[in-house]
Scaffold this motif. Structure first.
Motif: not given
Length: 408
Positions: A194-198
């Motif tokens: 869900e987090d594009p940082a991951n």
């Protein structure tokens, strides 16, 4: 307790959402009869034990409808021939929903059902795709969407409900990705994605299912040749295959070479952005090969206009508008363009890459006598280009003359 609904047909996959919907329907709709329908579009092992599970959790019966051939020939191939992509996404979930929903509507009408139920979230696109198809084939049918009614707010709470009702699940809280699988693709959403940082954990055991990551693919390239007849793939490496087997064959080849994995943040129809990882190994090879064949068989104007049409086609499919006059009209245009898209395409697969190797067609518009840098034998008079440039550049020259005059 809601009255007036005696028989409900449920779009049933056996996943988390639909597993808990059966007892929820019976609790909230006066112990109504629940008939489950599962559309087989290539889920394979996900269909194992489905009937036993549906009956044990309260359904009166389960239909498992084999839709594979129709799915490939009437949905996948028309979309591929159009070259339709939605923000790099090859529409694997999008065009699977109309064929499933159509069959559900047909069964609901035959069973005399009072309502059709689906497990689509109120935040997603699938609710639109299912319901627009139902409206097209059963316009007066009531639709029940539990995610728009119940007080469950998350997948964790769904698991709580399942455990409280002794409903067996194939997932855990740690592996609770939202997935959609068919013979064309596998999508992954939720949890850390869900987090594009991951960064996606491609090499984590069990994450990828249709293939391997590019890093884990063989160090040696593999060639594959696909033959097309009027835009339709008919052979792989010289072997004639039916439509369903052909997709599975290319999935196998592409999967082992790390082909067709994308990580995108897409714009949902309902107005939000969402991040997902998609595996489409065979489909990615087909799209690339088909585009390569079109590059030598379609004229410039048709090719350029077709790209514009492809974007509109993709929007229609993504937005659940498959059964509409415009989608049918665009398909008719696309079919006309495909009359010359016949030939062979060879590509080299290497660690996630698809590299063109050879394109041949009896309808090729590429004329080496004209295009060659070597002696063309008089097929093209290069002196003719001077007059062409003078006429083509006339507006530029006139504008420059006006600018120069106004500077004085």
């Amino acid at each position: 307790m809601k009255n007036g609904i005696k028989k409900v047909v449920l779009a049933y996959s056996g996943g988390l959402d639909t597993s808990i919907i059966i007892p929820w329907l019976k609790e909230n709709y006066d112990n109504c009869e629940v008939i489950c329908v599962s559309g087989n579009v290539g889920q394979k092992s996900e269909l194992d034990g489905l009937e036993e599970k549906a009956l044990k959790t309260g359904a009166s019966k389960l239909y498992i409808e084999d839709l594979n051939k129709e799915f490939v020939e009437d949905f996948i191939y028309p979309t591929m021939k159009a070259g339709a992509k939605y923000e790099k996404y090859l529409l694997g979930t999008s065009f699977a929903r109309p064929i499933i929903a159509k069959r559900i509507a047909e069964i609901a009408l035959a069973e005399g059902a009072d309502a059709i139920c689906h497990g689509c979230t109120g935040k997603g696109n699938d609710q639109v795709r299912f319901e627009l198809t139902i409206k097209a084939f059963a316009p007066n049918m009531k639709i029940i969407a539990p995610w728009r009614e119940w007080n469950i707010k998350s997948r964790d709470e769904e698991i709580d409900y399942a455990e409280a009702h002794n409903i067996p699940l194939k997932i855990s809280r740690e592996t609770n990705y939202s997935k959609d699988k068919n013979l064309w693709h596998l999508s992954h959403e939720g949890l850390d994605l869900e987090d594009p940082a991951n960064e996606p954990q491609y090499n984590k055991p069990g994450f990828l299912e249709l293939g391997v990551s590019p890093e884990q693919a063989p160090d040696k390239p593999e060639y594959v040749t696909i033959h097309f007849e009027k835009g339709i793939p008919t052979m792989v490496n010289g072997e004639k295959l039916d439509s369903v087997d052909l997709i599975w064959k290319l999935n196998e080849i592409g999967g082992r070479n790390g082909v067709g994995i994308i990580d995108i943040v897409e714009n949902r129809l309902v107005g939000m952005k969402s991040r997902g990882v998609y595996e489409t190994p065979g489909g990615t090879i087909l799209y690339e090969a088909h585009e390569l064949l079109e590059s030598i068989t379609l004229d410039k104007e048709t090719s350029h206009f077709k790209k514009t049409v492809a974007d509109k086609f993709a929007d229609l499919v993504y937005n659940g508008l498959w059964y509409t006059p415009l989608r049918e009209a665009i398909s008719a245009f696309v079919d006309k363009t495909q009359e010359v898209v016949t030939g062979d395409v060879k590509v080299k697969l290497y660690k996630g890459n698809i590299i063109p190797a050879s394109i041949t067609s009896p309808y090729s518009l590429h004329n080496m006598d004209i295009a060659s840098f070597d002696d063309d034998g008089g097929a093209y008079n290069q002196a003719d280009s001077a007059g062409f440039i003078n006429l083509f550049g006339l507006p530029v020259r006139v504008q420059a003359m006006v600018n120069e005059k106004n500077k004085k």
